[in-house]
Scaffold this motif. Structure first.
Motif, PDB file in Angstrom:
ATOM      1  N   ASP A  28       0.748  -1.281  -0.135  1.00 36.32           N
ATOM      2  CA  ASP A  28       0.080   0.008  -0.142  1.00 36.32           C
ATOM      3  C   ASP A  28       1.115   1.282   0.097  1.00 36.32           C
ATOM      4  OD1 ASP A  28      -2.790   1.042   0.619  1.00 36.32           O
ATOM      5  OD2 ASP A  28      -1.391   2.115   2.113  1.00 36.32           O
ATOM      6  N   ARG A  29       0.631   1.877  -0.996  1.00 34.68           N
ATOM      7  CA  ARG A  29       1.502   3.231  -1.151  1.00 34.68           C
ATOM      8  C   ARG A  29       1.483   4.135  -0.079  1.00 34.68           C
ATOM      9  NH1 ARG A  29      -0.697   7.953  -3.402  1.00 34.68           N
ATOM     10  NH2 ARG A  29       1.312   8.199  -4.780  1.00 34.68           N
ATOM     11  N   ARG A  30       0.218   4.423   0.946  1.00 32.78           N
ATOM     12  CA  ARG A  30       0.163   5.260   1.792  1.00 32.78           C
ATOM     13  C   ARG A  30       0.965   4.700   3.169  1.00 32.78           C
ATOM     14  NH1 ARG A  30      -5.875   4.579   2.346  1.00 32.78           N
ATOM     15  NH2 ARG A  30      -5.035   2.472   1.872  1.00 32.78           N
ATOM     16  N   GLN A  31       0.850   3.236   3.366  1.00 31.52           N
ATOM     17  CA  GLN A  31       1.803   2.714   4.195  1.00 31.52           C
ATOM     18  C   GLN A  31       3.206   2.822   4.062  1.00 31.52           C
ATOM     19  OE1 GLN A  31       1.730  -1.730   5.093  1.00 31.52           O
ATOM     20  NE2 GLN A  31       0.382  -0.986   6.709  1.00 31.52           N
ATOM     21  N   LEU A  32       3.726   2.804   2.850  1.00 34.02           N
ATOM     22  CA  LEU A  32       5.187   2.896   2.173  1.00 34.02           C
ATOM     23  C   LEU A  32       5.544   4.271   2.621  1.00 34.02           C
ATOM     24  CD1 LEU A  32       7.851   2.069   0.965  1.00 34.02           C
ATOM     25  CD2 LEU A  32       6.749   2.679  -1.249  1.00 34.02           C
TER      26      LEU A  32
END
Length: 257
Positions: free
Chosen positions: A140-144
């Motif tokens: 997930d890009r937000r988590q990254l």
């Protein structure tokens, strides 16, 4: 003050999690102003020697060469973060663990004697110490971005250890399994995706892997009640996180004799 260095590494994988990092676009440009990307062959041929402050590792270990390479990367990395289902659980390629690798190579390759590979595929944590895991296929890009920002700020990332069901509750989703009888692995899958599939009226298929202490035994009969055959139940657990111990060791759900 020295600029922190970031390295991104690829092992056996499809590159999807590295592409997630590249897809961050504007955020990545802002991030690049605060760090020095020392190794990221998906983005640049420029390579700087270690040591590195943070290493992101995509992919599983499937060859003898990768066993040695991950040990070297660990020795050069202050913080090592695995990204994606392959690095965390072995990924799709770990399905070979349940079959005969010699048979596969003899069918696929004209000269299998030249193929150097391991009989089983293993996650990165099976070989070296991993500081943090980012799950998913892809991540997930937000988590990254949250994780990279946290590490730059000198604090531990806020990574969830609950199930996807908690994310459905936060988003106000109606449970697809209770309301519509759609089979869903959300109750046993680790949160972090934002309940993406249930939000689009699909059951979770477990790409973030098992949550801590999943009660899989309680979920199996519910999946069958909601229309899954015994083979279907086995198949849904044998996807990108098939090699994760709670999924792999749960045993085949056999019909009564």
């Amino acid at each position: 003050m020295a600029v922190p260095t970031l390295a991104v590494w690829k092992f056996t994988s499809c590159d999807g999690c590295q592409l997630t990092l590249l897809d961050c676009e504007d955020e990545l440009l802002t991030l690049a102003g605060r760090i020095r990307i020392a190794h990221f062959t998906e983005a640049s041929s420029a390579v700087e020697p270690g040591p590195y402050d943070v290493s992101l590792v995509e992919g599983s270990v499937s060859t003898p060469e990768e066993v040695d390479r991950i040990a070297e990367i660990r020795s050069q990395s202050r913080i090592l973060v695995t990204i994606g289902a392959c690095a965390s659980h072995g990924g799709i390629q770990a399905l070979r663990n349940f079959a005969d690798m010699g048979e596969f190579t003899s069918i696929v390759y004209a000269s299998p004697e030249y193929i150097s590979t391991l009989d089983t595929v293993t996650p990165i944590a099976a070989h070296v110490r991993v500081d943090y895991e980012l799950r998913g296929c892809p991540i997930d890009r937000r988590q990254l971005l949250d994780t990279l920002c946290a590490l730059l700020a000198g604090r531990a990332p806020d990574l969830p250890n609950t199930s996807v069901c908690t994310e459905c509750k936060r988003r106000g989703n109606t449970c697809v399994m209770v309301a519509d009888g759609i089979p869903c692995l959300g109750p046993v899958t680790q949160a972090g995706c934002g309940a993406l599939c249930p939000s689009y009226h699909r059951g979770c298929f477990g790409c973030f892997g098992p949550m801590a202490r999943p009660n899989i035994g309680a979920l199996l009969p519910i999946l069958r009640v909601n229309g899954m055959s015994y083979d279907d139940v086995d198949r849904v657990f044998a996807t990108v996180a098939a090699a994760a111990p709670p999924f792999a060791e749960r045993g085949r759900d056999e019909p009564p004799q």
